[in-house]
Design a protein around this motif. Structure first.
Motif, PDB file in Angstrom:
ATOM      1  N   PHE A 101      47.599  42.315  28.728  1.00 34.41           N
ATOM      2  CA  PHE A 101      48.530  41.312  28.655  1.00 34.41           C
ATOM      3  C   PHE A 101      49.836  41.651  29.235  1.00 34.41           C
ATOM      4  O   PHE A 101      50.905  41.321  28.469  1.00 34.41           O
ATOM      5  CB  PHE A 101      48.378  40.555  27.406  1.00 34.41           C
ATOM      6  CG  PHE A 101      47.052  39.819  26.932  1.00 34.41           C
ATOM      7  CD1 PHE A 101      46.463  38.717  27.575  1.00 34.41           C
ATOM      8  CD2 PHE A 101      46.102  40.709  26.216  1.00 34.41           C
ATOM      9  CE1 PHE A 101      45.428  38.154  27.052  1.00 34.41           C
ATOM     10  CE2 PHE A 101      45.002  40.143  25.748  1.00 34.41           C
ATOM     11  CZ  PHE A 101      44.556  38.887  26.351  1.00 34.41           C
ATOM     12  N   LYS A 187      40.966  35.386  32.558  1.00 31.95           N
ATOM     13  CA  LYS A 187      42.176  35.863  33.169  1.00 31.95           C
ATOM     14  C   LYS A 187      42.933  34.583  33.911  1.00 31.95           C
ATOM     15  O   LYS A 187      44.232  34.666  34.034  1.00 31.95           O
ATOM     16  CB  LYS A 187      42.126  37.023  33.935  1.00 31.95           C
ATOM     17  CG  LYS A 187      43.300  37.667  34.203  1.00 31.95           C
ATOM     18  CD  LYS A 187      43.339  38.830  35.113  1.00 31.95           C
ATOM     19  CE  LYS A 187      44.503  39.624  35.190  1.00 31.95           C
ATOM     20  NZ  LYS A 187      44.384  40.956  35.661  1.00 31.95           N
ATOM     21  N   TYR A 190      44.639  32.362  31.364  1.00 28.94           N
ATOM     22  CA  TYR A 190      45.962  33.077  30.916  1.00 28.94           C
ATOM     23  C   TYR A 190      46.962  33.220  32.012  1.00 28.94           C
ATOM     24  O   TYR A 190      48.108  32.661  31.528  1.00 28.94           O
ATOM     25  CB  TYR A 190      45.447  34.546  30.612  1.00 28.94           C
ATOM     26  CG  TYR A 190      46.565  35.591  30.630  1.00 28.94           C
ATOM     27  CD1 TYR A 190      47.606  35.606  29.677  1.00 28.94           C
ATOM     28  CD2 TYR A 190      46.570  36.713  31.527  1.00 28.94           C
ATOM     29  CE1 TYR A 190      48.613  36.433  29.722  1.00 28.94           C
ATOM     30  CE2 TYR A 190      47.624  37.734  31.398  1.00 28.94           C
ATOM     31  CZ  TYR A 190      48.830  37.602  30.454  1.00 28.94           C
ATOM     32  OH  TYR A 190      49.538  38.519  30.446  1.00 28.94           O
ATOM     33  N   TYR A 191      46.602  33.174  33.172  1.00 31.56           N
ATOM     34  CA  TYR A 191      47.713  33.054  34.176  1.00 31.56           C
ATOM     35  C   TYR A 191      48.207  31.773  34.137  1.00 31.56           C
ATOM     36  O   TYR A 191      49.407  31.694  34.415  1.00 31.56           O
ATOM     37  CB  TYR A 191      47.166  33.546  35.751  1.00 31.56           C
ATOM     38  CG  TYR A 191      47.212  35.329  35.856  1.00 31.56           C
ATOM     39  CD1 TYR A 191      47.837  36.111  34.905  1.00 31.56           C
ATOM     40  CD2 TYR A 191      46.833  35.511  37.212  1.00 31.56           C
ATOM     41  CE1 TYR A 191      47.699  37.359  35.232  1.00 31.56           C
ATOM     42  CE2 TYR A 191      47.156  37.008  37.429  1.00 31.56           C
ATOM     43  CZ  TYR A 191      47.554  37.772  36.420  1.00 31.56           C
ATOM     44  OH  TYR A 191      47.546  39.216  36.761  1.00 31.56           O
ATOM     45  N   CYS A 193      48.298  29.346  32.017  1.00 27.20           N
ATOM     46  CA  CYS A 193      49.420  29.210  30.719  1.00 27.20           C
ATOM     47  C   CYS A 193      50.725  29.935  30.967  1.00 27.20           C
ATOM     48  O   CYS A 193      51.570  29.312  30.711  1.00 27.20           O
ATOM     49  CB  CYS A 193      48.505  29.545  29.663  1.00 27.20           C
ATOM     50  SG  CYS A 193      47.232  28.624  29.170  1.00 27.20           S
TER      51      CYS A 193
END
Length: 456
Positions: A101, A187, A190-191, A193
């Motif tokens: 992260f 992922k 995650y990217y 967000c």
């Protein structure tokens, strides 16, 4: 209220406004640092009643040593003094502090580092010149400052999302993630967000400057502030190179027994020096042992090391050269003075660049100004802004793989001296738009609305 009260008290005592640049690595030798020093020089000349501050995380050096480093590396001397605020917690923005992260960790860390900077000195205008967008709301809403940003590279981009979606292993997408569809999907979420948060932070900026067409497209998509966004090409010290006359290779070919292929760029993973070394090995394999063969070629890797991680990367690259059996043909030159950089570029035949989606490529421009034939990566700023036809004439070459780089280098070396000279002239003619003077003019024009509010 406490911070804004401190700013008003400081301004009354100093009898003038203050502009602060956030640049934790200001003693490094990259293109971002050149933007910093040229920005300061331009503002100092235009606004004599304004004082200037630089927040830096460099330790073990004095302000005088930092300024001397800027003079040696970039040939830049500031017309008057600047105050340095030395931050103690730069480790918070080091990628090595966050094995996983990384984007989120560095961004959160930049907020804490920004808080340290703000509590140490509260400016009237805050300029993020290194791309730490999450510091912008800290200074705007807590410090009550006007804020501006110069974006070299978006922290997250649609290209990065594509790499993960396509499960393509790269320096920022580990093999164990690219091989696993579930981890890849997580992922991507995650990217996405992170991109939303990044856009919210960036949109706090009153003035947004970007360094290339490629960066502009991503920042407009993420920050959604077109009326406040403009392209300001970074300053390239082309004048020092343009002063050197281009020599006709027909006159010097008898004396030149070696062709040097020079790369200029910090030793960061995204610069992909491994690709340069492996492509050079393939070029040597294509060459024989006779005159003009492999013994006539050398690869020179020039760049700055920011930290221990970069120094370890250089050791790894030296080891790769040994492993491939080409160590005798490769030279590493670290943190060299400007005059030595200039000498290497002027003597080089090819200027090599291999970073995928390089936001701009100051090193590419310097190579063109010095009279080398540029071979750059077929993406990002080099493809869209720099290695483009000038008045219908070719200015360089583009490639994107070991084989295509080796083939392009072989093509350049096989050109006649007259053909190489013609391309070098084309390249030189095309780089005037990247001069220090052009940067200062565009930078001051972009900053004028904010600077005008300070002087009232």
């Amino acid at each position: 209220m406490w911070l804004q009260g401190r700013r008003k008290t400081r301004r009354a005592q100093d009898d003038g406004p203050a502009v602060a640049f956030f640049h934790p690595y200001c003693n490094a030798g990259g293109g971002g640092e050149r933007v910093l020093w040229c920005s300061l020089r331009a503002l100092m000349h235009r606004y004599p009643g304004v004082s200037f501050v630089v927040y830096t995380g460099d330790q073990g050096v004095t302000g005088e040593q930092i300024l001397e480093g800027a003079r040696q590396r970039f040939n830049i001397t500031l017309p008057r003094s600047v105050t340095f605020v030395f931050l103690r917690h730069r480790v918070l923005v080091e990628a090595s502090s966050y094995p996983h992260f990384t984007l989120l960790g560095q961004s959160a860390g930049s907020m804490f580092l920004g808080w340290e900077a703000l509590t140490a000195f509260v400016p009237d205008l805050y300029v993020d010149s290194m791309g730490y967008a999450f510091t912008l709301p800290i200074f705007r809403y807590l410090g009550g400052c006007k804020v501006a940003s110069y974006v070299h590279y978006p922290t997250v981009s649609t290209d990065m999302l594509s790499v993960v979606r396509e499960r393509n292993p790269r320096f920022n997408n580990a093999d164990f993630i690219s091989r696993n569809p579930i981890l890849s999907a997580l992922k991507v979420v995650y990217y996405c967000c992170f991109a939303l948060l990044y856009g919210l932070a960036g949109s706090c900026s009153d003035v947004i400057m970007v360094n290339s067409t490629w960066t502009l497209g991503h920042i407009l998509a993420l920050w959604r502030s077109p009326s406040r966004t403009s392209i300001v090409y970074p300053p390239c010290d082309i004048r020092a190179f343009l002063d050197v006359p281009l020599e006709d290779e027909d006159e010097m070919e008898g004396d030149r027994k070696r062709h040097s292929i020079v790369s200029v760029g910090q030793f960061r993973p995204e610069k992909d020096h491994q690709l340069q070394i492996r492509a050079f090995r393939k070029l040597l394999d294509r060459k024989g042992d006779g005159p003009g063969g492999r013994e006539s070629l050398r690869l020179v890797l020039i760049g700055g090391c920011r930290n221990q991680e970069d120094e370890e990367r250089v050791l790894m690259l030296r080891g790769l050269c040994q492993e491939l059996g080409i160590a005798d043909h490769v030279e590493f030159k670290l943190n060299i003075p400007f005059e030595e950089l200039k000498r290497e570029l002027v003597d080089a035949t090819i200027g090599l660049h291999t970073m995928w989606n390089e936001h701009f490529g100051i090193g590419v421009v310097e190579c063109m100004a010095a009279g080398t034939i540029v071979l750059a990566h077929k993406s990002g700023g080099p493809k869209l802004d720099i290695v483009v036809p000038y008045e219908g004439r070719q200015t360089g070459f583009l490639a994107d793989s070991e084989d295509s780089y080796a083939a392009a280098m072989e093509t350049i070396l096989s050109l006649s001296p007259a053909a190489r000279l013609e391309m070098r002239r084309n390249a030189r003619d095309s780089v005037e738009r990247f001069s220090d003077q052009e940067f200062e003019s565009c930078f001051l024009a972009a900053m004028e609305p904010l600077m005008g509010t300070l002087e009232r």
